[in-house]
Design an enzyme around this catalytic site. Structure first.
Site, short mmCIF file in Angstrom:
data_model
loop_
_atom_site.label_atom_id
_atom_site.label_comp_id
_atom_site.label_asym_id
_atom_site.label_seq_id
_atom_site.Cartn_x
_atom_site.Cartn_y
_atom_site.Cartn_z
N LYS A 268 0.85 -1.20 0.00
CA LYS A 268 0.00 0.00 0.00
C LYS A 268 0.88 1.25 0.00
O LYS A 268 1.73 1.42 0.87
CB LYS A 268 -0.91 -0.02 1.24
CG LYS A 268 -1.72 1.27 1.46
CD LYS A 268 -2.65 1.15 2.68
CE LYS A 268 -3.33 2.48 3.00
NZ LYS A 268 -4.22 2.42 4.19
N ASP A 273 -2.73 9.97 4.03
CA ASP A 273 -4.13 9.56 4.16
C ASP A 273 -4.87 10.54 5.06
O ASP A 273 -4.87 10.40 6.28
CB ASP A 273 -4.19 8.14 4.73
CG ASP A 273 -5.63 7.64 4.87
OD1 ASP A 273 -6.54 8.30 4.32
OD2 ASP A 273 -5.84 6.59 5.50
N LYS A 280 -10.39 12.39 8.49
CA LYS A 280 -9.97 11.92 9.80
C LYS A 280 -9.97 13.07 10.80
O LYS A 280 -9.85 14.23 10.40
CB LYS A 280 -8.53 11.38 9.71
CG LYS A 280 -8.39 10.05 9.01
CD LYS A 280 -6.94 9.59 8.99
CE LYS A 280 -6.77 8.27 8.26
NZ LYS A 280 -7.44 7.14 8.92
N ASP A 291 1.53 6.15 5.74
CA ASP A 291 0.56 5.21 5.19
C ASP A 291 1.06 4.55 3.90
O ASP A 291 0.34 3.81 3.26
CB ASP A 291 -0.78 5.92 4.96
CG ASP A 291 -1.98 5.00 5.11
OD1 ASP A 291 -1.83 3.94 5.75
OD2 ASP A 291 -3.05 5.34 4.57
N ASP A 350 -12.30 6.84 3.71
CA ASP A 350 -11.10 6.58 4.51
C ASP A 350 -10.69 5.11 4.44
O ASP A 350 -9.61 4.74 4.89
CB ASP A 350 -11.35 7.01 5.96
CG ASP A 350 -10.06 7.17 6.75
OD1 ASP A 350 -8.97 7.14 6.12
OD2 ASP A 350 -10.14 7.32 7.98
N GLU A 352 -9.47 3.52 2.05
CA GLU A 352 -8.89 3.66 0.71
C GLU A 352 -7.83 2.61 0.39
O GLU A 352 -7.58 2.32 -0.78
CB GLU A 352 -8.31 5.07 0.53
CG GLU A 352 -6.88 5.27 1.05
CD GLU A 352 -6.73 5.06 2.56
OE1 GLU A 352 -7.74 5.14 3.28
OE2 GLU A 352 -5.60 4.80 3.02
N ARG A 354 -7.74 -0.66 0.81
CA ARG A 354 -8.28 -1.84 0.14
C ARG A 354 -8.65 -1.52 -1.31
O ARG A 354 -8.62 -2.40 -2.16
CB ARG A 354 -9.48 -2.38 0.94
CG ARG A 354 -10.53 -1.33 1.18
CD ARG A 354 -11.41 -1.63 2.40
NE ARG A 354 -10.74 -1.36 3.67
CZ ARG A 354 -11.27 -1.55 4.86
NH1 ARG A 354 -12.49 -2.04 4.96
NH2 ARG A 354 -10.59 -1.29 5.96
N1 BES Z 1 -4.40 4.18 6.99
C1 BES Z 1 -5.56 3.89 7.74
C2 BES Z 1 -5.32 2.86 8.84
C3 BES Z 1 -4.40 3.27 9.95
C4 BES Z 1 -4.93 3.87 11.09
C5 BES Z 1 -3.06 3.01 9.90
C6 BES Z 1 -4.11 4.22 12.13
C7 BES Z 1 -2.22 3.36 10.95
C8 BES Z 1 -2.75 3.97 12.06
C9 BES Z 1 -6.65 3.35 6.83
O1 BES Z 1 -6.67 3.86 5.55
C10 BES Z 1 -7.96 3.69 7.46
O2 BES Z 1 -8.26 4.84 7.53
N2 BES Z 1 -8.71 2.67 7.89
C11 BES Z 1 -9.96 2.86 8.50
C12 BES Z 1 -10.93 1.88 7.86
C13 BES Z 1 -12.36 2.13 8.21
C14 BES Z 1 -12.83 3.44 7.61
C15 BES Z 1 -13.18 0.99 7.69
C16 BES Z 1 -9.83 2.62 9.99
O3 BES Z 1 -9.05 1.76 10.39
O4 BES Z 1 -10.46 3.33 10.74
ZN ZN Z 2 -4.86 4.52 4.84
MN MN Z 3 -7.76 5.65 5.43
#
Ligand code: BES
Ligand code: ZN
Ligand code: MN
Length: 502
Positions: A268, A273, A280, A291, A350, A352, A354
């Site tokens: 990834k 992000d 966020k 990220d 968010d 993104e 996947r």
């Molecule tokens: N990059 C984030 C995940 C992340 C969060 C990595 C904290 C490192 C530290 C990812 O893109 C994300 O935002 N995931 C969301 C998914 C949700 C919206 C289904 C999450 O984990 O909240």
């Molecule tokens: Zn992310």
């Molecule tokens: Mn995200």
């Protein structure tokens, strides 16, 4: 830092400090530590007797030699319990000793080959672990600090071995260890860069540099290429940003006569992000510069792989883009079509990772690759499930899962296998598209993994969620604060273990 190996007497080295060791609970030191103790007229034995030196893992005892021997100082580093001793102990204690001495301004260090001969550890393993421990442990990301020129630095580390027959193996181990550790450090540096520097373009330039040095093929697909191939999920994420997205593809051909001997490493590469329109919260959003750590890890692993030349073909694929809330950004409710024709309803912009990985996996499948490992900072939920101790491991093929777990164990980057039962798939059903891009709060890391797995399309696939292990907010053994470089060494070890070498 230069690492050398020589055969000789450690007490005769003209260095700022020598490093010897002690197991937890040992009352009269033997081997090299015993010899140094005798040269110091029993100073180490006395410290043990008085309870100051116990041999606890990572414990440091500093003794000034005051002219009694060539080295100015002796460090006794604790190895912990002998029953728990392994290569990771060597990495850990080497790092702690080196950092301690750097803080004191010691620029040249000699060390004994910790563990060479203990509990079945061979000299090669010891040399490997000492090299990794020192190179990983002394790493720092300080290129933006104006005063970094005045900082002290360890310039040389000499491994001194009294048994000259072990020197060759020690040297071989050091050479490999340096390659692995430097690859992990490259990953750390890429992931530590701020997002105003580390754009998708810069990430592709970093890949170009690795490819040039290692003689790898490199191809970078542009926005127009992605559109032509129908990568609607990747493009949907990229459309909110002014930075052009890149799909970075690197190829190592170690077994050109056997096309079937293939592995794809997909990472990834979200260089920032923000969450997009599903933005966020402000607190800690800056951490989202990391990220792209998964992408950085596969690019860095390719560097080590090109150096070690295993007999296998490896393709690294990094879908790189920012996730930004611009005027052209995708919206919740949008529906995108991926390269393999599957449609995805955007429930949350968010989620993104996947999305970009869906097209990257579809692309790998279009190249005919049927073994895939993807690495992603995918879900915040990983920190809840496993903390920062283990990387989450998911997959559709127990054999490949086991191979990844085994490689991680070997290099000191533990993973833990989590379930991917079909029942979880209910959570991301959509009423308007083939699937949606989220599965709700429950088992968030699992549904995230499964959504990526929808694009494995019959291939063996493993997903590593490094959201909680790719960075650390405090120093731990050979891992300084910041980006950890996980799982670079796991990926390289996996490739070495599964290559067709004799
Ligand atoms: N990059 C984030 C995940 C992340 C969060 C990595 C904290 C490192 C530290 C990812 O893109 C994300 O935002 N995931 C969301 C998914 C949700 C919206 C289904 C999450 O984990 O909240
Ligand atoms: Zn992310
Ligand atoms: Mn995200």
């Amino acid at each position: 830092m230069e690492i050398r190996v020589l055969s000789g007497d450690i007490t005769e080295q003209q260095v700022g400090a020598i490093v010897v060791n002690l197991f937890d609970g040992v009352t009269s030191p033997g081997g090299a530590t015993g010899a140094v103790d005798r040269a110091l007229k029993g100073a180490i034995s006395q410290l043990i007797e008085e309870g100051e030196t116990k041999g606890k893992k990572g414990e440091i005892t500093l003794i000034h030699t005051l002219g009694t021997m060539a080295p100015a100082r002796v460090v006794v580093v604790g190895l912990g319990k002998e029953s728990q001793f392994d290569a990771d102990t060597v990495r850990w204690t080497t790092a702690v000793a080196c950092r301690h001495l750097r803080r004191l301004g010691v620029g040249s260090i000699a060390t004994i080959a910790h563990g060479a001969g203990i509990g079945g550890m061979d000299a090669r393993t010891s040399g490997h672990a000492i090299a990794e421990g020192s190179v990983l442990g002394l790493y720092r990301f300080d290129k933006y600090m104006s005063d970094n020129v005045n900082k002290s630095e360890v310039k040389e580390l000499i491994i001194v071995e009294s048994d000259s027959t072990k020197v060759k193996e020690l040297k071989a181990g050091v050479a490999d260890g340096v390659i692995l550790a430097e690859a992990a450090n490259l990953c750390r540096s890429l992931a530590s860069e701020p997002a105003n520097f580390m754009t998708p373009t810069r990430l592709s330039e970093a890949a170009l540099e690795v490819a040039r040095e290692g003689g790898l093929e490199l191809e970078v697909l542009e926005r127009a290429d992605m559109a032509e191939m129908g990568m609607g999920a990747l493009l949907g994420v990229a459309q909110g940003s002014d930075e052009p997205p890149k799909l970075i593809v690197m190829r190592y051909s170690g077994d050109p006569d056997d096309e079937a001997n293939q592995l794809a490493l997909i990472g990834k590469g979200i260089t920032f992000d923000s969450g997009g329109i599903s933005i966020k919260p402000a607190a800690n959003m800056g951490a989202m510069k990391g990220d792209m750590a998964g992408g950085a890890s596969v690019i860095s692993a390719m560097g080590a792989i090109s150096n070690l030349r295993p007999k296998i073909n490896v393709t690294a694929i990094v879908p790189a883009t920012e996730n930004m809330p611009g005027g052209k950004a995708q919206r919740p409710g949008d529906i995108v079509k991926t390269m393999n024709g599957k449609t995805i309803e955007i429930d949350n912009t968010d989620a993104e990772g996947r999305l970009v990985l869906a097209d990257a996996l579809a692309y790998a499948r279009s190249l005919g690759i049927d073994r895939i490992v993807d690495v992603a900072t995918l879900t915040g939920a990983m920190a809840i499930a496993l903390g920062n101790v283990c990387t989450g491991v998911f997959g559709n093929d127990q054999e490949l899962v086991d191979q990844v777990l085994e490689a991680g164990k070997q290099v000191g980057e533990p993973g833990w296998h989590l379930p991917t039962l079909d029942d979880y798939k209910e959570q991301y059903k959509s009423s308007v598209a083939d699937i949606k891009n989220t599965g709700g709060r429950a088992a968030g890391s699992i549904t995230g993994a499964l959504i990526i797995g929808e694009f494995a399309d019959g291939a063996s696939w493993v997903h590593l969620d490094i959201a909680a292990t790719s960075k650390t907010d405090r120093v731990k053994g050979y891992t300084p604060k910041g980006a950890t470089g996980i799982p670079v060494r796991t990926l390289v070890q996996l490739v070495l273990n599964t290559a067709n070498d004799t």
